[in-house]
Design an enzyme around this catalytic site. Structure first.
Site, short mmCIF file in Angstrom:
data_model
loop_
_atom_site.label_atom_id
_atom_site.label_comp_id
_atom_site.label_asym_id
_atom_site.label_seq_id
_atom_site.Cartn_x
_atom_site.Cartn_y
_atom_site.Cartn_z
N HIS A 121 0.81 -1.21 0.00
CA HIS A 121 0.00 0.00 0.00
C HIS A 121 0.85 1.26 0.00
O HIS A 121 1.93 1.33 0.57
CB HIS A 121 -0.94 0.00 1.21
CG HIS A 121 -0.23 -0.10 2.53
ND1 HIS A 121 0.31 0.98 3.17
CD2 HIS A 121 0.03 -1.18 3.32
CE1 HIS A 121 0.86 0.59 4.32
NE2 HIS A 121 0.71 -0.72 4.43
N ASP A 122 0.36 2.27 -0.71
CA ASP A 122 0.97 3.61 -0.76
C ASP A 122 2.34 3.63 -1.42
O ASP A 122 3.11 4.58 -1.23
CB ASP A 122 1.05 4.22 0.65
CG ASP A 122 -0.29 4.22 1.36
OD1 ASP A 122 -1.18 4.98 0.91
OD2 ASP A 122 -0.46 3.46 2.33
N GLY A 139 4.92 -1.28 2.38
CA GLY A 139 4.16 -0.05 2.26
C GLY A 139 5.02 1.20 2.25
O GLY A 139 6.09 1.24 2.86
#
Length: 265
Positions: A121-122, A139
């Site tokens: 994520h991100d 992440g």
């Protein structure tokens, strides 16, 4: 002839551009948007608020846009944005962002993600990067342009890797890697400049200036931040300035073997 296989599942609301092909048993969610001339192979899954650009090739069993592997995720609206001309091979896993990281994962254009690559994520990836088989990005990792990550290499969360850097296969990276540099090992550390990559894209004069700067920064045993500031203030090379600016702003530090001044005598 239809480009959508009859066994594919495309939910109402999904938007597919011109000449998009979808293979057998592929699943595409209702919030997905796919650009022209993109191909989706059999058994691929594309979910969530996912935008995919033009001319991408997505191979079988890729899982794109499934919810983040973050225990803090609680169903918030998050996004995955993928550019144009990417190749996404078999069994890749690409997660959207989270509320704590800006709510979006971004992948640029012209990238090659080989089989079993995971982007957490991100994550933010620039253009024309190559991630070899089973490279794993946690992440909030950020990659510049023209970065190469070797196979079976895990990268710690919040790591930043600069343009034209290369990470050797089977390494484990826990600190930032400046642009133009080569790193490898477990834990990975700098081994020099990524000369092979630089020779493909830069003039000899630029490479020579980077060589001089690299030696001053990492091979003289002097305080890194002071050297970076001094070089930054005195060089006219944009590429050397970029190298020094990266070092000055690094939050996780640069992994290199420090040479004590007495060792040079």
């Amino acid at each position: 002839m239809s480009l959508i296989h009859p066994s594919a599942i495309i939910e109402d609301g999904a938007l597919l551009g011109k000449n998009v092909s979808v293979g057998p048993f592929a699943c595409i969610g209702k919030k997905v948007r796919i650009g022209d001339n993109t191909s989706i192979a059999s058994h691929a899954i594309i979910e969530g608020d996912t935008t995919i650009g033009k001319n991408n090739r997505i191979f079988s069993h890729a899982a794109i846009g499934t919810i983040p592997q973050d225990l803090k995720y609680d169903g918030e609206d998050v996004k995955l944005v993928i550019g144009d001309n990417n190749t996404i091979r078999e069994f890749t896993l690409l997660n959207p962002g989270t509320k704590g990281g800006g709510s979006v994962t971004k992948i640029g254009s012209g990238n090659l993600l080989m089989a079993y690559v995971h982007l957490g994520h991100d994550v933010i990836i620039g253009d024309n990067c190559i991630l070899a088989n089973a490279a794993t990005l946690a992440g909030h990792v950020e990659l510049g342009n023209h970065v190469v990550i070797g196979g079976f290499t895990p990268i710690h969360q919040f790591i930043h890797i600069g343009d034209y850097a290369m990470i050797g296969g089977a390494s484990a990276l826990t600190q930032d890697i400046p642009p133009y540099c080569l790193a490898e090992g477990n834990r990975a550390s700098l081994r020099g400049l990524n000369l092979t990559g630089l020779r493909r894209s830069m003039e000899r004069e630029d490479i020579n200036l980077l060589k001089v700067a690299y030696r001053e920064l990492f091979e003289q045993g002097n305080p890194l931040q002071e050297v970076a500031q001094n070089i930054f203030e005195n060089t006219k090379s944009d590429k050397v300035k970029k190298l020094c600016e990266f070092i000055k702003t690094s939050k996780r530090g640069i992994p290199f073997k420090r040479i004590q001044n007495e060792d040079k005598k």
